[in-house]
Design a protein around this motif. Sequence first.
Motif, PDB file in Angstrom:
ATOM      1  N   CYS A   1      -6.329  -1.980  -2.774  1.00 26.19           N
ATOM      2  CA  CYS A   1      -5.947  -0.594  -3.043  1.00 26.19           C
ATOM      3  C   CYS A   1      -6.953   0.330  -2.367  1.00 26.19           C
ATOM      4  O   CYS A   1      -8.097  -0.056  -2.103  1.00 26.19           O
ATOM      5  N   VAL A   2      -6.490   1.544  -2.071  1.00 31.37           N
ATOM      6  CA  VAL A   2      -7.337   2.519  -1.390  1.00 31.37           C
ATOM      7  C   VAL A   2      -7.050   3.890  -1.984  1.00 31.37           C
ATOM      8  O   VAL A   2      -5.906   4.202  -2.324  1.00 31.37           O
ATOM      9  N   PHE A   3      -8.106   4.697  -2.131  1.00 32.29           N
ATOM     10  CA  PHE A   3      -8.002   6.008  -2.785  1.00 32.29           C
ATOM     11  C   PHE A   3      -8.009   7.110  -1.735  1.00 32.29           C
ATOM     12  O   PHE A   3      -8.791   7.073  -0.789  1.00 32.29           O
ATOM     13  N   GLN A   4      -7.103   8.069  -1.906  1.00 31.67           N
ATOM     14  CA  GLN A   4      -7.054   9.230  -1.015  1.00 31.67           C
ATOM     15  C   GLN A   4      -7.651  10.410  -1.778  1.00 31.67           C
ATOM     16  O   GLN A   4      -7.024  10.963  -2.674  1.00 31.67           O
ATOM     17  N   PRO A   5      -8.905  10.823  -1.439  1.00 31.28           N
ATOM     18  CA  PRO A   5      -9.604  11.796  -2.285  1.00 31.28           C
ATOM     19  C   PRO A   5      -9.060  13.221  -2.202  1.00 31.28           C
ATOM     20  O   PRO A   5      -9.161  13.969  -3.166  1.00 31.28           O
ATOM     21  N   HIS A   6      -8.447  13.606  -1.089  1.00 34.75           N
ATOM     22  CA  HIS A   6      -8.004  15.002  -0.951  1.00 34.75           C
ATOM     23  C   HIS A   6      -6.950  15.357  -1.995  1.00 34.75           C
ATOM     24  O   HIS A   6      -6.919  16.465  -2.520  1.00 34.75           O
ATOM     25  N   PHE A   7      -6.048  14.399  -2.265  1.00 27.48           N
ATOM     26  CA  PHE A   7      -4.965  14.668  -3.218  1.00 27.48           C
ATOM     27  C   PHE A   7      -5.045  13.770  -4.454  1.00 27.48           C
ATOM     28  O   PHE A   7      -4.124  13.735  -5.251  1.00 27.48           O
ATOM     29  N   GLN A   8      -6.149  13.038  -4.588  1.00 27.93           N
ATOM     30  CA  GLN A   8      -6.316  12.093  -5.696  1.00 27.93           C
ATOM     31  C   GLN A   8      -5.125  11.146  -5.826  1.00 27.93           C
ATOM     32  O   GLN A   8      -4.538  10.986  -6.884  1.00 27.93           O
ATOM     33  N   GLU A   9      -4.766  10.521  -4.706  1.00 34.99           N
ATOM     34  CA  GLU A   9      -3.670   9.565  -4.688  1.00 34.99           C
ATOM     35  C   GLU A   9      -4.228   8.164  -4.474  1.00 34.99           C
ATOM     36  O   GLU A   9      -5.309   7.992  -3.926  1.00 34.99           O
ATOM     37  N   LEU A  10      -3.451   7.179  -4.896  1.00 35.36           N
ATOM     38  CA  LEU A  10      -3.836   5.786  -4.735  1.00 35.36           C
ATOM     39  C   LEU A  10      -2.706   5.052  -4.016  1.00 35.36           C
ATOM     40  O   LEU A  10      -1.533   5.305  -4.284  1.00 35.36           O
ATOM     41  N   TYR A  11      -3.083   4.170  -3.091  1.00 32.38           N
ATOM     42  CA  TYR A  11      -2.097   3.318  -2.429  1.00 32.38           C
ATOM     43  C   TYR A  11      -2.513   1.871  -2.651  1.00 32.38           C
ATOM     44  O   TYR A  11      -3.708   1.559  -2.621  1.00 32.38           O
ATOM     45  N   SER A  12      -1.521   0.999  -2.878  1.00 33.16           N
ATOM     46  CA  SER A  12      -1.843  -0.402  -3.151  1.00 33.16           C
ATOM     47  C   SER A  12      -0.940  -1.314  -2.333  1.00 33.16           C
ATOM     48  O   SER A  12       0.222  -0.988  -2.062  1.00 33.16           O
TER      49      SER A  12
END
Length: 374
Positions: free
Chosen positions: A316-327
């Motif tokens: 999983c990886v976190f996208q900090p600009h929009f506080q989103e997570l992708y797995s």
Amino acid sequence: RVLSLELNKDRDVERIHGSSINTLDIDPVEGRYMLSGGLEGVIVLYDLENLTKKPSYTCKALFSVGRSHPDVHKFSVETVQWYPHDTGIFTSSSFDKTLKIWDTNTLKLADIFHFEGAVYSHHMSPVATQHCLIAVGTRSPKVQLCDLKTGSSSHILQGHIQEVLAVSWSPRHEYVLATGSADGRVKLWDVRRASGCLSTLDQYNGEKSKASSEAANTAHNGRVNGLCYTNDGLHLLSLGTDDRMRLWNSSTGENTLVNYGEVYNESRKGLKFAVSCGCNPEFAFVPCGNTIAVYTIFTGELITMLRGHYSTVSCCVFQPHFQELYSGSKDCNILAWIPALRKPVPDDISEKSLPQQHINPAYEDAWTSSDDEG
């Protein structure tokens, strides 16, 4: 926002991979482009931005290094990473014993490094200005350092006695590297020093009486297959096949003894987990079977389990600009976890009549406007 992460029904990620997805990375410059690497050797680049401006959209694959590409990896891609300073270069490493440097614009190889064994993990420092070293963990106990500038891999760190499953540069000190091995040890290195090793982390904090002599200076009673620094670099999280996650003070090497309970982990290779950025408190997102467990890093509390994959989640990886997570998972899917939008409350309803939201007071917004402060 992180507390309200949910599987987003309006956002899909185009399905390209025909087998397990092992690794994801989002570019740190714009936070817009995501790389994925899979079991079949394929690498895909996605654009996460919604160019349609419609509520529902699919993140399109811009291109892929597919099976027909002349330089495709022969075996499973275990790690992909963007060059930290621009999106013109990305890197990939594989069980085919290679680390490849790619030119994003032409999709051609810029460089290739060969190793004696399968590559489990590699990492470039997010903050380095004085060096271009890529740390590489392979089936060998020796940690390899490859220099992107010279194209050579002369530097070797010796100290582990089994294969190196996880490597992570400090986001605070550009010469400090953490490595985790199947020997149960986590080592911190200063790559400028001749001896290299700064310390070997000890789960018992030096209280040898509690541990047998064999267990002395081990971080886990199993293989260490995941490492991730907090964004300020002050702490390091480690995952082991003893079903434990540990939080270490990265300057003293001390086990902080935060108890996360049982963290299910039976991966035979590296496990790619993520931490939040810009949240208070900060969270860790850890693949656990078919789910992703979300913990508060400093209290150890299990906040929620994100369910949506049909098979084992591997990264999983976190996208900090929009506080989103992708797995990414063995089910060949990449899922987007987006904060749920709260429904607006009509003005004519008084706040007192609303049901109180069940939210831990620690997570309530403590921000006040300057008017309130008088």
